[in-house]
Design an enzyme around this catalytic site. Structure first.
Site, PDB file in Angstrom:
ATOM      1  N   ASP A 148     -11.454   3.660  56.162  1.00 49.14           N
ATOM      2  CA  ASP A 148     -10.289   3.858  57.060  1.00 49.14           C
ATOM      3  C   ASP A 148     -10.924   3.624  58.683  1.00 49.14           C
ATOM      4  O   ASP A 148      -9.993   2.225  59.346  1.00 49.14           O
ATOM      5  CB  ASP A 148      -9.434   4.974  57.486  1.00 49.14           C
ATOM      6  CG  ASP A 148      -8.252   5.250  58.262  1.00 49.14           C
ATOM      7  OD1 ASP A 148      -7.106   5.394  57.443  1.00 49.14           O
ATOM      8  OD2 ASP A 148      -8.756   5.596  59.353  1.00 49.14           O
TER       9      ASP A 148
ATOM     10  N   ILE B 153      -4.273   4.164  57.664  1.00 45.05           N
ATOM     11  CA  ILE B 153      -4.591   3.449  57.296  1.00 45.05           C
ATOM     12  C   ILE B 153      -5.073   3.877  55.499  1.00 45.05           C
ATOM     13  O   ILE B 153      -3.804   2.989  54.607  1.00 45.05           O
ATOM     14  CB  ILE B 153      -5.661   2.394  57.478  1.00 45.05           C
ATOM     15  CG1 ILE B 153      -5.458   1.968  59.024  1.00 45.05           C
ATOM     16  CG2 ILE B 153      -6.125   1.092  56.401  1.00 45.05           C
ATOM     17  CD1 ILE B 153      -6.487   0.965  59.212  1.00 45.05           C
ATOM     18  N   ASP B 154      -5.453   4.645  55.470  1.00 47.74           N
ATOM     19  CA  ASP B 154      -5.538   5.485  54.326  1.00 47.74           C
ATOM     20  C   ASP B 154      -4.733   5.362  53.380  1.00 47.74           C
ATOM     21  O   ASP B 154      -4.522   5.257  52.190  1.00 47.74           O
ATOM     22  CB  ASP B 154      -6.934   5.862  53.719  1.00 47.74           C
ATOM     23  CG  ASP B 154      -8.411   5.729  54.045  1.00 47.74           C
ATOM     24  OD1 ASP B 154      -8.388   4.564  53.397  1.00 47.74           O
ATOM     25  OD2 ASP B 154      -9.195   6.538  53.786  1.00 47.74           O
ATOM     26  N   LEU B 155      -4.035   6.675  54.164  1.00 52.44           N
ATOM     27  CA  LEU B 155      -2.741   6.973  53.367  1.00 52.44           C
ATOM     28  C   LEU B 155      -1.429   6.187  53.740  1.00 52.44           C
ATOM     29  O   LEU B 155      -0.975   6.080  52.541  1.00 52.44           O
ATOM     30  CB  LEU B 155      -2.382   8.136  53.971  1.00 52.44           C
ATOM     31  CG  LEU B 155      -3.222   8.990  53.989  1.00 52.44           C
ATOM     32  CD1 LEU B 155      -2.619  10.270  55.100  1.00 52.44           C
ATOM     33  CD2 LEU B 155      -3.723   9.961  52.909  1.00 52.44           C
TER      34      LEU B 155
ATOM     35  N   SER C 243      -1.985   4.204  50.465  1.00 56.26           N
ATOM     36  CA  SER C 243      -1.999   4.929  48.969  1.00 56.26           C
ATOM     37  C   SER C 243      -0.763   4.340  48.753  1.00 56.26           C
ATOM     38  O   SER C 243       0.100   4.204  47.710  1.00 56.26           O
ATOM     39  CB  SER C 243      -2.604   6.688  48.961  1.00 56.26           C
ATOM     40  OG  SER C 243      -1.036   6.523  49.895  1.00 56.26           O
TER      41      SER C 243
END
Length: 412
Positions: free
Chosen positions: A148, A176-178, A181
């Site tokens: 991220d 960014i990760d979430l 997802s």
């Protein structure tokens, strides 16, 4: 817990992902009824099991970090050693009978193990095969690893985060990760809908790069159209004024009044004499006089408490929020009111966690299982997929579920 079936009841997901983005996607699928089988390396499991927690804290949380608990409810844990053929064989047998396979390994890793899309499609044409990449499967950076923070830097997000007179800073959460997802949950859902129409699965993917670009959408568009490269503005925003944090007598509040009508309501609710001025009337004028507007509004807000500012502006429908700390935000009754807080028992302890990021009236999400131990459900999962006790014993002897003491390691 809801007695009603979830929207994804009967959907089976084989999850090879680790850390945050992939596990968040599969947790959302699990919340809405999917049966998620989390594949973990037998010795250590998902690295997120230990993220951000001291030894004492791990002991207090039952050997698992809050980070892992946050993203791994509603899952069964299957311990598999993909470094040996026995482990890969078990993975292929299960993949032949599930609806979704998800992974976040580097490009080529799954194919090297005989678990790539083409390998599994031949066994299961209805399969939806989902992959998280860092930079994508093609292009000059395809083989680069990243997380991220790396994409916050690469995407330009860090260049606009922080104060103008100080170095760039990271966004404090794994945004960014979430965000990625949710993108993959959408792609999987669309692929399952397409399969219902056609009977055929497909390969879907996203990347931290695409997620970061989506977050930076209007900044990139502004650059491509006008050549503007905006810099750091603290809590302010280049689109409108006011649109930032302001001082209160006991903290900070965010005030956003992007159009002229809202600005007038804001000015008159707080201090019409100081703020309802002709030179501040139009949005273009406020942008040109940004420092004057901010100074005038700050002089007013600094005399009032956060609660008073929020009450006055909320009453006239001006966008406003107190700058809360994590505890204030997590415990605010509004979050619980919209289903944003869930809880469950794990090893005799009550665990609170953030709920799914959307609601469904007819098929609501629910918590059915706590976050698992490494390999906790290995035999249970294998039995579900028709493996006999003798077959399980043979695979165990072959190292599929972890090395047996004294057994030689298979060459990679």
């Amino acid at each position: 817990m809801s007695p009603r079936p979830g929207a994804l009841d009967g959907i089976r997901v084989l999850d090879f992902s680790r850390v945050f983005a992939g596990p968040d996607s599969t947790q959302i699928l699990g919340d809405f009824g999917a049966d998620v089988i989390k594949v973990e390396e037998p010795t250590r499991g998902d690295d997120a099991r230990y993220f951000g927690a001291t030894q004492d804290e791990l002991a207090a949380f039952g050997g698992i970090s809050p980070s892992f608990l946050a993203f791994n409810r509603n899952k069964l844990s299957l311990a598999l050693d993909l470094g040996c053929e026995a482990g890969r064989s078990v993975a292929r047998r299960i993949a032949a009978n599930v609806d979704v396979v998800l992974n976040n390994f580097r490009p080529g890793a799954m194919a090297k193990w005989g678990l790539g899309y083409d390998d599994l499609k031949a066994l299961n044409p209805r399969l939806v095969y989902a992959t998280f990449y860092a930079y994508g499967a093609e292009g000059p950076l395809a083989d680069f690893g990243a997380n991220d923070l790396a994409l916050q830097a690469h995407s330009g997000l860090m260049s606009i985060t922080g104060d103008a007179d100080r170095p760039p800073v990271r966004c404090g959460t794994a945004a960014i990760d979430l965000h990625a997802s949710l993108g993959l949950v959408s792609a999987i859902s669309l692929a399952l809908f397409h399969r219902e129409r056609t009977g055929v699965g497909q390969e879907v993917d996203t990347s931290l790069l695409l997620s970061s670009a989506h977050l930076m959408n209007y900044f990139y568009a502004d650059y491509w159209i006008s050549g503007n490269t905006h810099g750091r503005m603290g809590t302010a925003n280049h689109l409108s004024v006011p649109n930032q944090a302001f001082p209160a007598s006991d903290g900070m509040v965010i005030i956003i009044a992007p159009n002229d009508e809202m600005w007038l309501r804001c000015a008159r609710a707080l201090d019409a004499a100081a703020l309802d001025r002709p030179e501040f009337l139009h949005s273009s004028a406020r942008l040109s006089r940004r420092h004057e507007v901010v100074a005038a509004l700050s002089a007013v807000t600094s005399r009032l408490s956060c609660a008073e500012i929020v009450a006055r502006l909320g009453a006239v429908k001006v966008n406003v929020a107190k700058v809360n700390d994590i505890g204030e935000a997590a415990d605010h009754p509004q979050l619980a009111a919209v289903g944003g807080v869930v809880s469950y028992e794990r090893h005799g302890k009550r665990i609170k966690a953030v709920g799914s990021p959307f609601r469904m009236a007819a098929t609501p999400g629910s918590v059915r299982r706590p976050a698992p131990e490494i390999g906790e459900h290995t035999d249970e999962v294998l039995a579900q997929f028709g493996l006999s006790e003798a077959e399980i014993a043979d695979y165990r002897q072959g190292g599929a579920f972890g090395r047996i003491a004294g057994a030689p390691r298979e060459p990679s």
